[in-house]
Design an enzyme around this catalytic site. Structure first.
Site, PDB file in Angstrom:
ATOM      1  N   ASP A   1       0.800  -1.227   0.000  1.00  0.00           N
ATOM      2  CA  ASP A   1       0.000   0.000   0.000  1.00  0.00           C
ATOM      3  C   ASP A   1       0.827   1.269   0.000  1.00  0.00           C
ATOM      4  OD1 ASP A   1       0.671  -0.559   2.850  1.00  0.00           O
ATOM      5  OD2 ASP A   1      -0.532   1.237   3.214  1.00  0.00           O
TER       6      ASP A   1
ATOM      7  N   ASP B   1       5.551   0.262   3.263  1.00  0.00           N
ATOM      8  CA  ASP B   1       5.777  -1.004   3.962  1.00  0.00           C
ATOM      9  C   ASP B   1       5.612  -2.171   2.998  1.00  0.00           C
ATOM     10  OD1 ASP B   1       3.021  -1.139   3.570  1.00  0.00           O
ATOM     11  OD2 ASP B   1       2.590  -0.316   5.549  1.00  0.00           O
TER      12      ASP B   1
ATOM     13  N   TYR C   1      -5.828   1.153   8.898  1.00  0.00           N
ATOM     14  CA  TYR C   1      -6.919   1.465   7.966  1.00  0.00           C
ATOM     15  C   TYR C   1      -8.266   1.121   8.591  1.00  0.00           C
ATOM     16  CZ  TYR C   1      -3.379   2.277   4.401  1.00  0.00           C
ATOM     17  OH  TYR C   1      -2.320   2.779   3.695  1.00  0.00           O
TER      18      TYR C   1
ATOM     19  N   GLU D   1       6.021   9.668   3.153  1.00  0.00           N
ATOM     20  CA  GLU D   1       5.623   8.333   2.700  1.00  0.00           C
ATOM     21  C   GLU D   1       4.691   8.420   1.491  1.00  0.00           C
ATOM     22  OE1 GLU D   1       4.244   4.034   4.559  1.00  0.00           O
ATOM     23  OE2 GLU D   1       3.794   5.861   5.686  1.00  0.00           O
TER      24      GLU D   1
END
Length: 487
Positions: free
Chosen positions: A78, A81, A228, A468
């Site tokens: 995603d 990571d 999430y 990120e």
């Protein structure tokens, strides 16, 4: 000499007064478009194809699902990571597909790459949705986040979790249905049999989501939260999923579902952000198309609420409530703010397209906003991301002369398996997280979290809120860049 100077001043004045002057050319937008799609190669999990362009990546996650005796190889990590979260991956797929549906004709040289990016995800989502009856598989982040290692080196447990009749997850299931339905439109002409399979699976997954209602945050809270969590609940995904299947299939039962359930699933809610969690604003715009283009009275409500959403974004209108930085960037929150900017820009352009089919406009109290006005607002946001901002920095890695060098991304920050084939264990990788050196592997096309509410950006790998990338930041930007590359 003096007359030449006067001419330059006049040109600059006209430049500021018209939309014809731009910080970027069509060629620039086309370059950014190609890179925004290329980014997805850096996020791939599974067996990489021979056509892979980002060659610093290698195969990874080749036994995913084996602990449950199912094949869950493939899909996307995603963000920075090595986890394949179901909800954001499905949302990414829906938005990539929507980008192609609305603006695919503006990206002829990239349409093949865009379809490949979508298919890499839908192939995985099909596996997750059909491996066993009435289940949908999702992944485990907790062990992964204890390590800083390349996806090719992963030696953490790849635990698998699933939503089922007993542990429902209407949010992740309905978003998966939306993704498969939207993608079925993308492949309808180029691969009809694959398109039909996507749509049929979408209907089955939606039926599962609707029949066994509940949030996956309740069923799998220890796994999906706080990463999430479905903070908005699951009603927005059910209406969103039904809307996409309605558009893909023209099946009257989904129109009936929208009419019967819209009121209880957020049709009358005015919500001012659109993200992997909250689909309400996107659903309003999507359904307004039928009213604007076909005058379907049942969807006039969605046009009215789409107008409310748009008016909230436009400075000077009576309904204006959005926050912008001094440099003009839409600002929603300190963590990964650019996800809201790219999704908003896409909705502005898509709504402008729908409005222009019948000369429509947005009524904001005593103000009227035209389709051209929406395009202008979207362009400001797109250009800011690409470098027309106070820092003169592009927030897309690999685009422009100045862009972030310390990206919060495991594979990009560690030495490539090509140059350092020896295994780098879990804890040994943290030296690269904390290193002040630039990332050795350029994650071309990645859009990062972006600057704060004062236009300040820390090019710091530890500051994941700003540095990120994420698949869902890029997905709607693909459509926006395609539009501006052609306009």
């Amino acid at each position: 000499m003096a007359s030449a100077t006067k001419y330059q001043i006049l040109s600059l004045t006209l430049c500021f007064l018209t939309l014809s002057c731009s910080a970027f050319t069509s060629k620039d937008y086309a370059d950014a478009l190609a890179k925004s799609i290329l980014f997805y190669e850096g996020q791939r999990s599974g067996k990489l194809p021979s056509s892979q362009h980002l060659t610093w990546r290698g195969d990874s996650g080749l036994s995913d699902g084996s602990s449950n005796h199912v094949d869950l190889v493939g899909g996307y990590y995603d963000a920075g990571d090595n986890v394949k979260f179901g909800l954001p991956m499905a949302f990414t797929t829906t938005l990539l597909s929507w980008s192609v549906i609305e603006f695919g004709s503006s990206m002829p040289s990239q349409i093949g790459n865009a379809r490949a990016a979508i298919r890499w995800s839908t192939d995985y989502l099909l596996k997750a949705a059909t491996a066993t009856p009435d289940t949908l598989y999702v992944a485990d982040p907790n062990m992964d986040h204890k390590c800083w290692e390349r996806p090719e080196d992963m030696d953490t447990p790849r635990n698998v979790y699933k939503v089922s009749k007993q542990n429902p997850g209407s949010d992740v299931a309905a978003e998966t249905a939306a993704a498969l339905a939207a993608a079925s439109i993308v492949f309808k002409e180029s691969d009809p049999s694959y398109s039909a399979k996507l749509l049929q699976t979408a209907m089955k997954v939606f039926d599962f989501a609707d029949s066994y209602r509940g949030s996956y945050s309740d069923s799998l809270g220890s796994v999906v939260c706080p990463f999430y969590c479905s903070y908005s609940g699951y009603h927005d995904e059910l209406l969103w999923g039904a809307s996409w299947i309605h558009r893909a299939s023209n099946n009257a039962s989904y129109l009936a579902y929208i009419q019967s359930n819209g009121q209880t699933m957020g049709a009358n809610d005015d919500d001012y952000s659109f993200s992997w969690d909250d689909k309400r604003a996107g659903t309003k715009v999507l359904l307004s198309k039928d009213f604007l283009e076909k005058n379907t009275e049942e969807f006039q409500l969605y046009k009215r609420h789409s107008d409310n959403y748009i008016c909230s974004l436009i400075p000077g209108t009576s309904s204006f409530q959005a926050q912008y930085t001094p440099g003009g960037l839409l600002y929603k929150g300190s963590s990964s703010n650019l996800q809201y900017v790219t999704s908003t820009a896409f909705l502005l352009l898509t709504y402008a397209k729908y409005l222009s089919t019948n000369g429509g406009s947005v009524s904001c109290g005593t103000s009227t906003v035209t389709a051209e006005g929406l395009i202008s607002e979207a362009k400001k946001q797109v250009d800011y991301i690409l470098g027309d901002n106070p820092a003169k920095m592009s927030y897309m890695v690999g685009f422009g002369g100045k862009y972030p060098q310390h990206v919060h991304h495991r594979g990009s920050s560690l030495p490539s398996v090509r140059t350092h084939p020896d295994h780098i264990p879990c804890s040994n990788g943290f030296q690269y997280l904390y290193s002040s050196s630039p990332n050795p592997n350029v994650l071309v096309g990645a859009i990062l979290g972006g600057p704060d509410n004062r236009d300040n950006f820390a090019d710091d790998r530890n500051n994941y809120q700003q540095s990120e990338p994420a698949t869902y930041i890029n997905a709607p930007f693909v459509g926006a860049l395609a539009f501006f590359s052609a306009n």
